[in-house]
Design a protein around this motif. Structure first.
Motif, PDB file in Angstrom:
ATOM      1  N   GLY A  79      38.381  26.522  43.533  1.00  6.85           N
ATOM      2  CA  GLY A  79      39.123  27.629  43.834  1.00  6.85           C
ATOM      3  C   GLY A  79      38.869  28.791  43.314  1.00  6.85           C
ATOM      4  O   GLY A  79      37.648  29.132  43.191  1.00  6.85           O
ATOM      5  N   ILE A  80      39.804  29.850  43.047  1.00  6.70           N
ATOM      6  CA  ILE A  80      39.274  31.159  42.551  1.00  6.70           C
ATOM      7  C   ILE A  80      39.140  31.151  41.000  1.00  6.70           C
ATOM      8  O   ILE A  80      39.925  30.771  40.510  1.00  6.70           O
ATOM      9  CB  ILE A  80      40.259  32.101  42.807  1.00  6.70           C
ATOM     10  N   SER A  81      37.929  31.240  40.721  1.00  2.51           N
ATOM     11  CA  SER A  81      37.370  31.443  39.297  1.00  2.51           C
ATOM     12  C   SER A  81      37.423  32.455  38.857  1.00  2.51           C
ATOM     13  O   SER A  81      37.177  33.542  39.379  1.00  2.51           O
ATOM     14  CB  SER A  81      36.104  30.458  39.142  1.00  2.51           C
ATOM     15  N   SER A  82      37.117  32.856  37.371  1.00  3.07           N
ATOM     16  CA  SER A  82      36.656  34.021  36.837  1.00  3.07           C
ATOM     17  C   SER A  82      35.562  34.447  37.443  1.00  3.07           C
ATOM     18  O   SER A  82      35.406  35.733  37.590  1.00  3.07           O
ATOM     19  CB  SER A  82      36.565  34.071  35.335  1.00  3.07           C
ATOM     20  N   ALA A  83      34.559  33.734  37.966  1.00  3.39           N
ATOM     21  CA  ALA A  83      33.421  34.173  38.442  1.00  3.39           C
ATOM     22  C   ALA A  83      33.788  34.740  39.691  1.00  3.39           C
ATOM     23  O   ALA A  83      32.928  35.822  40.279  1.00  3.39           O
ATOM     24  CB  ALA A  83      32.251  32.933  38.589  1.00  3.39           C
ATOM     25  N   SER A  84      34.574  34.316  40.639  1.00  2.00           N
ATOM     26  CA  SER A  84      34.865  34.717  42.171  1.00  2.00           C
ATOM     27  C   SER A  84      35.469  36.270  41.854  1.00  2.00           C
ATOM     28  O   SER A  84      35.097  36.999  42.546  1.00  2.00           O
ATOM     29  CB  SER A  84      35.900  33.926  42.618  1.00  2.00           C
ATOM     30  N   THR A  85      36.288  36.097  40.803  1.00  2.00           N
ATOM     31  CA  THR A  85      36.951  37.499  40.646  1.00  2.00           C
ATOM     32  C   THR A  85      35.840  38.406  40.266  1.00  2.00           C
ATOM     33  O   THR A  85      36.119  39.598  40.785  1.00  2.00           O
ATOM     34  CB  THR A  85      38.078  37.649  39.548  1.00  2.00           C
ATOM     35  N   SER A  86      34.981  38.222  39.339  1.00  2.00           N
ATOM     36  CA  SER A  86      33.840  39.130  38.930  1.00  2.00           C
ATOM     37  C   SER A  86      33.068  39.582  40.048  1.00  2.00           C
ATOM     38  O   SER A  86      32.834  40.917  40.315  1.00  2.00           O
ATOM     39  CB  SER A  86      33.035  38.622  37.824  1.00  2.00           C
ATOM     40  N   LEU A  87      32.626  38.827  41.026  1.00  2.00           N
ATOM     41  CA  LEU A  87      32.023  39.076  42.171  1.00  2.00           C
ATOM     42  C   LEU A  87      32.737  39.910  43.121  1.00  2.00           C
ATOM     43  O   LEU A  87      32.346  40.958  43.669  1.00  2.00           O
ATOM     44  CB  LEU A  87      31.460  37.806  43.044  1.00  2.00           C
TER      45      LEU A  87
END
Ligand SMILES: C[S@@+](CC[C@H](N)C(=O)[O-])C[C@H]1O[C@@H](n2cnc3c(N)ncnc32)[C@H](O)[C@@H]1O
Length: 486
Positions: free
Chosen positions: A139-147
């Motif tokens: 799902g939405i991970s902290s890496a997804s949010t960073s990108l």
């Protein structure tokens, strides 16, 4: 009543989620800060205590976020006419009188809209098994949010989301692109990405394609490429979790993307990569990474974190749910000895920004400090600064958010150190000498750099010609780092 067709299902689920008010803010309000924070740590008890499941919003929270079975009647109220269909499509499972989630349906918010994302269930809630299947769709991970926060959001023609997973980047790209291509090698991810595009009523054309790296876009060019690739650094010999393991050893996956992305960029186009890279023994990572960047491309790389091999191996073994497994120690030892054999001292984590500019500007920066999010505008500013030509006749202006900090012994008239610090963007800081501080302070666009240096030289009783020669490079680097603007 007829069962909804596949293409109707995302819309009908969306309607039910909207009707129930299943938004990020509403969930946060129902749970309250303590239970919300506990859930972020994978603990459901405080949230279970805050919800009874009696009304649709609470039912959806318990069903999808807390992975608690809910009564069939409650599920039917929260998802009217959809429970059988969602069961048939593998979203939920029905047993006698109860419904349990088999996929995660989660609200997500941007500044101006409510979004929802379907992915595989979060593993390891309440200390349960965290073992993950090879085709797991994150799902939405902290890496997804960073990108997402790194991504430049100016309107573009064509955008590519390489390794789309649940499709979160493609959903964002669709808001400012005429056309999006989203690729992945995992068929389950492609199915969920398509579903999520429908669930979020994305009207921009998004072409979801199967294939590895740039294969599905051979011969095509994009204005923007974003990717949060499977970047975990390992020997790539064991089983593969597709969301994090590329099948390539070391950081070859990132090298492959950096070397090949520019062939798929239109002139002026950007590729933005969230990545891990090897820090070789001796620590010099910059030259190695810069060596991957093809000619005709600018590169702005920011190393945000540095992790030693032991911490890195632990992180990813735990992520796969292997902590405590029978072969945990063997896996740990094997991975660590591979790091040693490869001469890997640590792993860097950060952002790679490439711009097909025709130039060759390079900055590889270690900057682990707090930055202003979303950071995208600082990336754009970096490129603008690189394009700014600074000569003695340039008229520069100090950026509005720069403050000067001085320190020294109490009672001393002159400070020992002067630091210029940005309050916005990357929030860079730079120690300056007296001439540089005076130059920066006088840059209000009125006088040229040469005129200011001349005046400062007179004030400090320095040779004006020498001062101009010595400090033009300082003016250039103050501009490149964003302290001064053209
Ligand atoms: C870390 S996830 C990122 C998912 C999503 N883009 C995000 O930002 O959250 C990496 C994705 O890359 C996909 N992937 C793995 N190997 C790939 C390959 N060779 N080519 C394209 N995608 C790949 C995985 O299936 C997974 O969906």
């Amino acid at each position: 009543m007829n069962a909804p067709s596949i293409s109707e299902l995302p819309q009908r689920l969306r309607a039910a989620l909207v009707m129930a008010g299943f938004t990020y803010d509403a969930v946060a309000e129902v749970l309250g800060p303590e239970a919300h924070a506990a859930l972020a740590r994978n603990e459901t008890t405080p949230a279970l205590r805050r919800t009874s499941g009696g009304w649709p919003l609470e039912t959806l929270i318990r069903l999808f976020l807390l992975q608690a079975p809910v009564e069939l009647a409650s599920a039917q109220r929260a998802l009217p006419g959809l429970v059988d269909r969602l069961a048939a499509e593998g979203f939920v499972e029905q047993t006698v009188g109860e419904v349990a989630a088999r996929l995660d349906v989660r609200p997500y918010a941007t500044d101006d809209e409510h979004l929802w994302v379907v992915s595989d269930l979060t593993p390891g809630l309440d200390g349960g098994s965290a073992r993950i299947g090879p085709q797991h769709v994150l799902g939405i991970s902290s890496a997804s949010t960073s990108l997402a926060q790194l991504t430049l959001r100016e309107p573009v023609g064509r955008a590519l989301d390489l390794g789309t997973g649940c499709g979160v980047q493609a959903i964002h790209l669709a808001r400012h692109s005429d056309e999006v291509v989203a690729t992945d090698v995992n068929q389950r991810a492609l199915r969920l990405a398509r579903f999520n595009l429908g669930l979020n009523a994305v009207s921009t054309p998004v072409d979801v394609r199967a294939g590895s790296f740039f294969e599905p876009v051979a011969g095509e060019a994009f204005d923007l490429i974003v990717t949060n690739p499977p970047f975990v650094i390992s020997p790539a010999t064991g089983e593969q979790l597709v969301y994090r393991d590329s099948g390539l050893p070391g950081d070859r996956v990132v090298e492959h993307i950096v070397r090949n992305a520019p062939d798929h960029l239109a002139d002026g186009g950007w590729c933005q990569v969230l990545a891990n890279w090897v820090i070789p023994s001796g620590g010099a990572w910059e030259e190695r990474l810069a060596g991957w960047v093809p000619e005709g491309c600018d590169a702005f790389v920011v190393q945000r974190e540095l992790v030693d091999p032991a911490a890195y191996v632990e992180l990813w073994l735990k992520d796969a749910g292997l902590h405590g497994s029978a072969d945990y120690l063997v896996r740990y030892d094997t991975w660590l000895s591979w790091f040693e054999d490869q001469g890997i001292e640590a792993v860097g984590f950060g952002w790679i920004n490439l711009r097909r500019s025709g130039g060759d500007a390079r900055e590889l920066l270690t900057w682990p400090y707090d930055v202003e999010q979303p950071i995208a505008s600082a990336i754009r500013d970096w490129a603008v600064a690189r394009d700014t030509v600074v000569e003695l006749d340039s008229h520069l202006v100090i950026r509005a958010d720069v403050v000067q900090e001085t320190s020294g012994r109490p009672g001393e008239s002159d400070p020992e150190t002067v630091v210029l610090r940005q309050q916005r963007g990357l929030r860079r800081a730079r120690q300056v000498d007296t001439v540089e501080a005076a130059l920066a302070g006088a840059c209000d666009g009125d006088l040229s750099v040469g005129q200011i240096l001349e005046a400062v030289a007179q004030l400090l009783e320095l040779d004006p010609a020498q001062t101009r020669e010595d400090y033009l490079p300082a003016a250039r680097s103050l501009a490149r780092e964003g302290f001064l603007e053209g």
